[in-house]
Design an enzyme around this catalytic site. Structure first.
Site, short mmCIF file in Angstrom:
data_model
loop_
_atom_site.label_atom_id
_atom_site.label_comp_id
_atom_site.label_asym_id
_atom_site.label_seq_id
_atom_site.Cartn_x
_atom_site.Cartn_y
_atom_site.Cartn_z
N ASP A 116 4.55 20.30 23.85
CA ASP A 116 4.00 18.97 24.09
C ASP A 116 2.85 18.96 25.10
OD1 ASP A 116 5.55 19.64 26.23
OD2 ASP A 116 6.90 17.93 26.11
N LYS A 167 11.56 20.43 38.77
CA LYS A 167 11.83 19.01 39.08
C LYS A 167 12.35 18.82 40.52
CE LYS A 167 11.40 17.96 34.50
NZ LYS A 167 11.94 18.89 33.53
N ASP A 223 1.04 16.71 29.73
CA ASP A 223 2.25 16.77 28.91
C ASP A 223 2.34 15.41 28.23
OD1 ASP A 223 4.88 16.32 28.00
OD2 ASP A 223 5.73 17.66 29.49
N1 GDD Z 1 13.57 25.87 20.70
C1 GDD Z 1 13.94 25.09 21.71
N2 GDD Z 1 15.27 24.98 22.02
N3 GDD Z 1 12.99 24.40 22.40
C2 GDD Z 1 13.39 23.60 23.41
C3 GDD Z 1 14.74 23.43 23.78
C4 GDD Z 1 15.73 24.18 23.03
O1 GDD Z 1 16.94 24.11 23.28
N4 GDD Z 1 14.79 22.57 24.82
C5 GDD Z 1 13.52 22.20 25.10
N5 GDD Z 1 12.67 22.81 24.24
C6 GDD Z 1 11.21 22.71 24.22
C7 GDD Z 1 10.67 21.30 24.14
O2 GDD Z 1 10.47 20.91 22.79
C8 GDD Z 1 9.35 21.43 24.87
O3 GDD Z 1 8.34 21.94 24.01
C9 GDD Z 1 9.62 22.50 25.91
O4 GDD Z 1 10.77 23.21 25.45
C10 GDD Z 1 9.86 21.92 27.29
O5 GDD Z 1 10.83 20.92 27.22
P1 GDD Z 1 10.57 19.46 27.79
O6 GDD Z 1 11.82 18.69 27.56
O7 GDD Z 1 9.29 18.91 27.29
O8 GDD Z 1 10.48 19.79 29.35
P2 GDD Z 1 9.74 18.98 30.50
O9 GDD Z 1 8.49 18.37 30.00
O10 GDD Z 1 10.72 18.09 31.15
O11 GDD Z 1 9.40 20.17 31.56
C11 GDD Z 1 8.79 21.37 31.12
O12 GDD Z 1 7.40 21.19 30.93
C12 GDD Z 1 6.63 20.85 32.13
C13 GDD Z 1 5.18 20.78 31.75
O13 GDD Z 1 5.00 19.85 30.75
C14 GDD Z 1 9.03 22.46 32.18
O14 GDD Z 1 8.56 23.68 31.63
C15 GDD Z 1 8.29 22.14 33.49
O15 GDD Z 1 8.44 23.23 34.41
C16 GDD Z 1 6.81 21.93 33.20
O16 GDD Z 1 6.13 21.56 34.42
MG MG Z 2 7.58 18.07 28.19
#
Ligand code: GDD
Ligand code: MG
Length: 376
Positions: A116, A167, A223
């Site tokens: 994303d 976080k 994001d």
């Molecule tokens: N295959 C798979 N399986 N993908 C997963 C799973 C899973 O179980 N869980 C999450 N993902 C994927 C999501 O689709 C997304 O692309 C990515 O892993 C990160 O998950 P998010 O749910 O979007 O996390 P976030 O936005 O809260 O935080 C992450 O992204 C931030 C930057 O946008 C973390 O990586 C943070 O450290 C980072 O700053």
């Molecule tokens: Mg995200």
């Protein structure tokens, strides 16, 4: 070189759009989010992309490419794209282990992406920086104003990460993990084949061992997994498009995309699909994306908004900071504002006032929604 895209999250924060399509295939600037990433990977010379899937696998498969074309032969990308299907969600690290036979097959470093994130994807620079420091991993970082919803990084002057805090509850810093990584295959030995968070379980240990570096992203980043951020990312992307930092083109055979349009009734940047129709008495922009089959009627005013395929804004409607879902309609003289998000096939009848509403698919709205709320 190989890459893996984490496309498995539930995308709950992008509802109601993700009730109709998995987050990675929700359009952003008239192109599936994940396609922006795949195209940049292709440009950087990646020869195989693994899509790590766990949620709505059948919808993903329908929308995603298989080697060498998208299903249905829609796109020609010229690389191998495979899917790695989890039986249970493996988090952000487990999927790497599941795809070990591909990612570890050539001994080369591999790239990993959250699905994303939107930016200019400077993979060549990332690869060069990673090879120069010679340690196990590099993550791209960027500065944000609200670091608490991201992973925060503290590094020394050479980019060696001293602390990684996912976080954080208390302020640690404002340089955050952009969700774009490159790793040596050695990282796979750290990861169990079980649900594991790379941010909570793997990065802090790598940082302690001096094996994790960071590189600052040169240009915009967002994001786009939540509606306010989706719109902020759209504004950033459109200005990058206007200044030539991103191309906005699709691969040959793409059915989406469009071009920046100009004229008396546009205030740029406005990115519009060639099949969309805007009445010559409407005023559109700045910062509007208009998808295929959309229409904007006489005297309507639309700004800071994305219209997904088939969306209609009728005559004299006023729309700002909103996302209009697939085949939804905004009625005549209606006013829509403040991050209103219409799911697929929603009808806002004439003359209504909609303020910050998230409206689930297939609803017909007949009364004003004066305060932000979710309409089930
Ligand atoms: N295959 C798979 N399986 N993908 C997963 C799973 C899973 O179980 N869980 C999450 N993902 C994927 C999501 O689709 C997304 O692309 C990515 O892993 C990160 O998950 P998010 O749910 O979007 O996390 P976030 O936005 O809260 O935080 C992450 O992204 C931030 C930057 O946008 C973390 O990586 C943070 O450290 C980072 O700053
Ligand atoms: Mg995200």
């Amino acid at each position: 070189m190989k890459a893996l895209i984490l496309v498995g999250g539930f995308g709950t924060r992008l509802r109601p759009l993700t009730l109709s399509a998995p987050k990675p295939v929700v359009p952003f600037a008239n192109k599936e989010i994940v396609l922006h990433q795949i195209e940049a990977l292709v440009k950087a010379g990646i020869d195989e992309v693994v899509l790590a899937v766990n949620y709505q696998p059948e919808k993903m498969m329908e929308a995603f490419p298989t080697s060498p074309t998208w299903v249905g032969g829609k796109l020609q990308l010229g690389i191998r794209i495979s899917t790695s299907l989890e039986e249970e969600p493996l988090g952000t690290a487990g999927p790497l282990k599941l795809a070990e036979s591909i990612l570890g097959s050539d001994g080369e470093p591999f790239i990993v992406l959250n699905s994303d994130v939107i930016c200019t994807f400077p993979f060549e620079e990332l690869i060069a920086f990673h090879k120069a420091h010679g340690k196990e991993g590099t993550i791209m970082v960027t500065k944000v104003e609200e670091p608490s919803k991201y992973g925060v990084v503290v590094s020394d002057g050479d980019g060696k990460i001293e602390r990684f805090v996912e976080k954080p509850q208390v302020y640690v810093g404002n340089r955050i993990n952009a969700g774009i990584y490159i790793f040596n295959p050695a990282i796979l030995e750290r990861i169990p084949l079980a649900p594991t968070s790379i941010e909570k379980k793997i990065f802090p240990v790598m940082a302690d061992e001096g094996q994790l570096y960071c590189m600052d992203l040169p240009a915009f980043w967002m994001d786009i997994g939540q509606p306010p951020d989706y719109l902020k990312g759209m504004v950033m992307y459109l200005s990058a498009l206007a200044s030539g930092d991103v191309s906005g083109e699709g691969p040959s055979g793409a059915t989406f995309v469009g071009s920046l349009v100009e004229g008396d009734n546009f205030i740029g940047p406005v990115f519009m699909h060639p099949d969309a129709v805007v009445d010559e008495t409407a005023l559109v922009g700045p910062n509007v994306v208009i998808g295929p089959g959309c229409s904007i009627g006489a005297g309507a005013r639309v700004q800071r908004t994305t219209l997904l395929a088939g969306a209609k804004v009728k005559a004299h409607a006023w729309v700002k900071s909103s996302i209009i879902g697939w085949n939804s309609t905004v009625g005549r003289w209606a006013r829509l504002q403040n991050i209103s998000v219409l799911g697929e096939d929603v009808k806002i009848t004439d003359e209504l006032y909609i303020n910050g509403a998230r409206i689930l698919p297939h609803k017909t709205i007949k009364d004003d929604i004066p305060t932000p709320s979710i309409v089930m």
